[in-house]
Motif scaffolding. Structure first.
Motif, PDB file in Angstrom:
ATOM      1  N   UNK B 156       0.840  -1.195   0.000  1.00 19.13           N
ATOM      2  CA  UNK B 156       0.000   0.000   0.000  1.00 19.13           C
ATOM      3  C   UNK B 156       0.883   1.257   0.000  1.00 19.13           C
ATOM      4  N   UNK B 157       1.927   1.234   0.825  1.00 13.13           N
ATOM      5  CA  UNK B 157       2.838   2.379   0.891  1.00 13.13           C
ATOM      6  C   UNK B 157       3.548   2.585  -0.447  1.00 13.13           C
ATOM      7  N   UNK B 158       3.967   1.504  -1.089  1.00 10.82           N
ATOM      8  CA  UNK B 158       4.632   1.613  -2.395  1.00 10.82           C
ATOM      9  C   UNK B 158       3.660   2.186  -3.428  1.00 10.82           C
ATOM     10  N   UNK B 160       1.039   4.118  -2.883  1.00  8.05           N
ATOM     11  CA  UNK B 160       0.815   5.546  -2.598  1.00  8.05           C
ATOM     12  C   UNK B 160       2.043   6.384  -2.956  1.00  8.05           C
ATOM     13  N   UNK B 161       3.220   5.833  -2.684  1.00  8.15           N
ATOM     14  CA  UNK B 161       4.462   6.584  -2.936  1.00  8.15           C
ATOM     15  C   UNK B 161       4.669   6.860  -4.422  1.00  8.15           C
ATOM     16  N   UNK B 163       2.251   7.419  -6.619  1.00 11.03           N
ATOM     17  CA  UNK B 163       1.039   8.042  -7.184  1.00 11.03           C
ATOM     18  C   UNK B 163       1.370   9.029  -8.301  1.00 11.03           C
ATOM     19  N   UNK B 164       2.464   9.750  -8.128  1.00  8.18           N
ATOM     20  CA  UNK B 164       2.848  10.731  -9.137  1.00  8.18           C
ATOM     21  C   UNK B 164       3.001  10.104 -10.521  1.00  8.18           C
ATOM     22  N   UNK B 167      -1.296   8.279 -10.915  1.00 10.51           N
ATOM     23  CA  UNK B 167      -2.535   9.005 -10.672  1.00 10.51           C
ATOM     24  C   UNK B 167      -2.778   9.992 -11.834  1.00 10.51           C
TER      25      UNK B 167
END
Lengths: 196, 196
Positions: B156-158, B160-161, B163-164, B167
């Motif tokens: 999950x952290x990977x 989110x990290x 996202x750039x 996303x």
């Protein structure tokens, strides 16, 4: 704001501009509104800021600078452990953004629009923040806590990796349950990645 | 599309819906447009999708699933080195998003709007992608390559990290010079964070 005989400074104009933006929103706020709030002519405002765009850019910069100043203190505390400073810096950035978004949502939304238009002020702001992070990473490398080849690149990666916790695009996620746990997990992962 | 005697399947309706969305945009596309493109009555379309919202959600899910299927293969290649799979998976996700954004910007913009409305389909999509990542991290922990307490949290952290780089909010950054270098630096940092 009533008319006043105080000297008309750039700071007073910017404070009044923020108040006008808060009240009217970014689409409707005009220089005439700002002048009226200060009890001065719009010419007096234009003597400090030559265009409406310049005034908006300056007020946006002022808003962004508030965060930068807060974080500069943590970045500059060179007597403290770099890893603790990195964690504190990231937490302070997230906390400042949450406070801004949650405490005054209308002003936050207004500034989010202005930030979208203020390309140069925003680039400078991001460069300043990344520079602060790079200082901490560099101190960590010197202390033997961190092991990275290029502190500037690593700082940039850390800043981008944590966008979810400082980019206004994600503001609506910041009050979800579990968000602080997600933030901690991400920071742990990044700190492990920086470590020697 | 001309009228046709082919059986009216859900897949044919979804393909036609995508074409209608591409042409009219998300605000204007209607079920009547879709029926007309297929040469059928709108009642026939409603027999497959009971509301316009259901049709939109299904076409959005189909679009999101294309990426998921592509990545499932990398996630499932359990005979290969977990670190290489992780890097390849993240690069494939970024490449797929860039291709979608750059290759057909109007359709991408359309889907970005639909994705904003399709809360459930998007949550399921993100859960699916994070689950794939967790599989790779778990394999890495078993192989002794990665050392994390909770592969699901780390995955999950990977996600989110990075996202750039997936996303759609950041799509306009994906063609800037240097973006691939930034992506590599971030992935390196995350992989180091996961390592034993």
């Amino acid at each position: 704001m009533p008319p006043t005989s105080e000297t008309l400074t750039a700071e007073r104009i910017l404070a009044a501009t923020e108040e006008v933006l808060r009240r009217h929103g970014p689409a409707k706020a005009t220089v005439v509104d700002v002048a009226r709030a200060l009890g001065v002519s719009h010419g007096s405002v234009y003597r400090h800021f030559r265009t409406k765009a310049a005034l908006r850019e300056a007020v946006t910069k002022r808003w962004l600078d508030r965060t930068t100043e807060l974080l500069a203190e943590i970045a500059g505390a060179t007597d403290r452990d770099p890893e603790a400073r990195l964690r504190e810096w990231l937490a302070a950035l997230f906390a400042a953004k949450r406070r801004k978004a949650g405490g005054d949502p209308e002003l936050f939304a207004t500034y989010s629009v202005l930030v979208g238009d203020a390309g140069e002020a925003v680039s400078a702001h991001i460069a300043e923040l990344t520079g602060q992070l790079a200082t901490i990473v560099r101190d960590g490398v010197q202390a033997g806590t961190f092991a990275v080849d290029d502190p500037q690149t690593a700082a940039h990666a850390v800043f981008q990796a944590t966008a979810r916790f400082h980019d206004p695009n994600y503001a609506k996620e910041w009050e979800r349950p579990g968000v602080l746990g997600e933030f901690e997990a991400l920071v742990d992962l990044l700190v492990r990645g920086l470590r020697a």
